[in-house]
Motif scaffolding. Structure first.
Motif, PDB file in Angstrom:
ATOM      1  N   ASP A 268       0.852  -1.195   0.000  1.00 20.30           N
ATOM      2  CA  ASP A 268       0.000   0.000   0.000  1.00 20.30           C
ATOM      3  C   ASP A 268       0.888   1.246   0.000  1.00 20.30           C
ATOM      4  OD1 ASP A 268      -1.780  -2.034   0.529  1.00 20.30           O
ATOM      5  OD2 ASP A 268      -2.115  -1.451   2.614  1.00 20.30           O
ATOM      6  N   PRO A 269       0.348   2.390  -0.427  1.00 23.56           N
ATOM      7  CA  PRO A 269       1.156   3.615  -0.425  1.00 23.56           C
ATOM      8  C   PRO A 269       1.783   3.935   0.930  1.00 23.56           C
ATOM      9  CG  PRO A 269      -0.814   3.960  -1.724  1.00 23.56           C
ATOM     10  CD  PRO A 269      -0.961   2.605  -1.095  1.00 23.56           C
ATOM     11  N   GLN A 270       1.044   3.750   2.027  1.00 25.73           N
ATOM     12  CA  GLN A 270       1.610   4.047   3.344  1.00 25.73           C
ATOM     13  C   GLN A 270       2.749   3.093   3.687  1.00 25.73           C
ATOM     14  OE1 GLN A 270       0.558   7.368   3.930  1.00 25.73           O
ATOM     15  NE2 GLN A 270       1.047   6.558   5.952  1.00 25.73           N
ATOM     16  N   MET A 271       2.591   1.834   3.284  1.00 28.30           N
ATOM     17  CA  MET A 271       3.656   0.856   3.514  1.00 28.30           C
ATOM     18  C   MET A 271       4.900   1.232   2.721  1.00 28.30           C
ATOM     19  SD  MET A 271       1.363  -2.639   3.366  1.00 28.30           S
ATOM     20  CE  MET A 271       2.654  -3.786   3.881  1.00 28.30           C
ATOM     21  N   LEU A 272       4.699   1.694   1.483  1.00 24.07           N
ATOM     22  CA  LEU A 272       5.832   2.055   0.633  1.00 24.07           C
ATOM     23  C   LEU A 272       6.507   3.331   1.110  1.00 24.07           C
ATOM     24  CD1 LEU A 272       4.554   1.137  -2.937  1.00 24.07           C
ATOM     25  CD2 LEU A 272       5.896  -0.206  -1.322  1.00 24.07           C
ATOM     26  N   LYS A 273       5.708   4.231   1.638  1.00 25.96           N
ATOM     27  CA  LYS A 273       6.281   5.460   2.203  1.00 25.96           C
ATOM     28  C   LYS A 273       7.231   5.111   3.339  1.00 25.96           C
ATOM     29  CE  LYS A 273       4.940   9.957   4.109  1.00 25.96           C
ATOM     30  NZ  LYS A 273       3.801  10.821   4.532  1.00 25.96           N
ATOM     31  N   SER A 274       6.810   4.168   4.185  1.00 37.38           N
ATOM     32  CA  SER A 274       7.680   3.704   5.267  1.00 37.38           C
ATOM     33  C   SER A 274       8.886   2.959   4.717  1.00 37.38           C
ATOM     34  CB  SER A 274       6.903   2.772   6.209  1.00 37.38           C
ATOM     35  OG  SER A 274       5.830   3.426   6.828  1.00 37.38           O
TER      36      SER A 274
ATOM     37  N   VAL B  32       0.344  -1.123  -6.127  1.00 39.90           N
ATOM     38  CA  VAL B  32      -0.767  -1.818  -6.787  1.00 39.90           C
ATOM     39  C   VAL B  32      -2.094  -1.112  -6.542  1.00 39.90           C
ATOM     40  CG1 VAL B  32       0.339  -4.077  -6.698  1.00 39.90           C
ATOM     41  CG2 VAL B  32      -1.119  -3.365  -4.808  1.00 39.90           C
ATOM     42  N   GLU B  33      -2.162  -0.353  -5.469  1.00 37.34           N
ATOM     43  CA  GLU B  33      -3.409   0.340  -5.139  1.00 37.34           C
ATOM     44  C   GLU B  33      -3.813   1.335  -6.235  1.00 37.34           C
ATOM     45  OE1 GLU B  33      -4.499   3.335  -1.654  1.00 37.34           O
ATOM     46  OE2 GLU B  33      -4.315   1.272  -0.920  1.00 37.34           O
ATOM     47  N   GLU B  34      -2.852   1.748  -7.044  1.00 40.70           N
ATOM     48  CA  GLU B  34      -3.158   2.714  -8.104  1.00 40.70           C
ATOM     49  C   GLU B  34      -4.054   2.115  -9.185  1.00 40.70           C
ATOM     50  OE1 GLU B  34       0.509   4.431  -9.522  1.00 40.70           O
ATOM     51  OE2 GLU B  34       1.282   4.652  -7.481  1.00 40.70           O
ATOM     52  N   ILE B  35      -4.012   0.780  -9.347  1.00 37.52           N
ATOM     53  CA  ILE B  35      -4.872   0.142 -10.351  1.00 37.52           C
ATOM     54  C   ILE B  35      -5.637  -1.065  -9.791  1.00 37.52           C
ATOM     55  CG2 ILE B  35      -3.426   0.891 -12.281  1.00 37.52           C
ATOM     56  CD1 ILE B  35      -2.522  -2.100 -12.461  1.00 37.52           C
ATOM     57  N   ASN B  36      -5.435  -1.349  -8.484  1.00 35.10           N
ATOM     58  CA  ASN B  36      -6.127  -2.478  -7.829  1.00 35.10           C
ATOM     59  C   ASN B  36      -5.856  -3.823  -8.499  1.00 35.10           C
ATOM     60  OD1 ASN B  36      -7.134  -0.509  -6.175  1.00 35.10           O
ATOM     61  ND2 ASN B  36      -9.259  -0.681  -6.838  1.00 35.10           N
ATOM     62  N   LYS B  37      -4.613  -4.024  -8.893  1.00 31.57           N
ATOM     63  CA  LYS B  37      -4.180  -5.290  -9.475  1.00 31.57           C
ATOM     64  C   LYS B  37      -2.857  -5.695  -8.835  1.00 31.57           C
ATOM     65  CE  LYS B  37      -7.066  -6.295 -12.963  1.00 31.57           C
ATOM     66  NZ  LYS B  37      -7.729  -7.606 -13.147  1.00 31.57           N
TER      67      LYS B  37
END
Length: 228
Positions: free
Chosen positions: A124-130, A147-152
């Motif tokens: 997720d974006p928050q996970m990647l930010k960390s 993946v959240e950007e396209i839900n795939k």
């Protein structure tokens, strides 16, 4: 070796198992249960399978939530009961996983060589930010792509094509580096070249495509690119 070095203009890199050691997720489990490594192994495998099943079912849940469900299942299999608070404490390790020692210098060198570098991840974006802060590459990478950007989820072809679009690079001019065998294979199916970073000396899969190149660390990739 089948890799075409001359075609490489942009590099995408996987996150978990490539930049950060997911085996370190067993650490908070060790404080609570005896068979932590066994539980952690099933936890990791289940979370990856759930993402692939989301693609198959045509649904989407965040990777953090899939991680939670996978952890709960693994605990259930081993007949271990933990409170919600304890489970939250364990899940928090994904914001503080161990970083492989060559990551910052490796990414820094690739950037100095003129290659744009993107993290392409199931996280997720928050996970990647960390993740990029933990890995100390937030000042080096061009961006991270979730993946959240396209839900795939990986290894869906759509994710790698989306990554190419975000990187503003033709898909055939991207090489994807990953410790996950299904991940480099997914990138190849989308038209990228795929490098398998076999950090832990895994036995190659018999099923599926072979990587364009197998390496063990960033130095191997850098040496290859320097000699093009």
């Amino acid at each position: 070796m089948t890799i075409n070095i001359e075609k490489i203009k942009t590099i995408t890199i996987d996150s978990y198992s490539t930049l950060l050691d997911v085996d370190s997720a067993a650490e908070p489990l060790r404080k609570k249960i005896a068979n932590a490594d066994e539980v952690a192994k099933l936890w990791r495998l289940e979370s990856l399978v759930y993402g692939m099943l989301c693609n198959f079912y045509g649904t989407y849940e965040s990777f953090y939530e899939l991680n939670r469900q996978a952890l709960q299942y693994s605990l259930n299999v081993h007949k271990i009961e933990l409170s919600d608070a304890e489970i939250n404490d364990i899940l928090a390790i994904y914001h503080d996983l161990e970083v492989f020692s060559d990551v910052r210098e490796g990414v820094k060198t690739l950037r100095e060589m003129g290659y744009p570098v993107y993290v392409l991840s199931n996280g997720d974006p928050q996970m990647l930010k960390s993740l990029v802060k933990i890995a100390k590459i937030d000042d080096l990478i061009n961006d991270y792509i979730s993946v959240e950007e396209i839900n795939k989820y990986k290894p869906a072809k759509e994710l790698y094509l989306h990554g190419a679009k975000r990187a503003n690079t033709p898909v055939e001019n991207i090489v994807h580096i990953s410790a996950g065998w299904f991940d480099f294979a997914g990138a190849q199916q989308a038209g990228m070249q795929g490098i398998w970073m076999n950090r832990k000396n895994e036995v190659p899969r018999v099923f599926g495509p072979k990587p364009d190149l197998e390496v063990t660390c960033f130095a191997d990739v850098i040496n290859l690119l320097k000699n093009k």
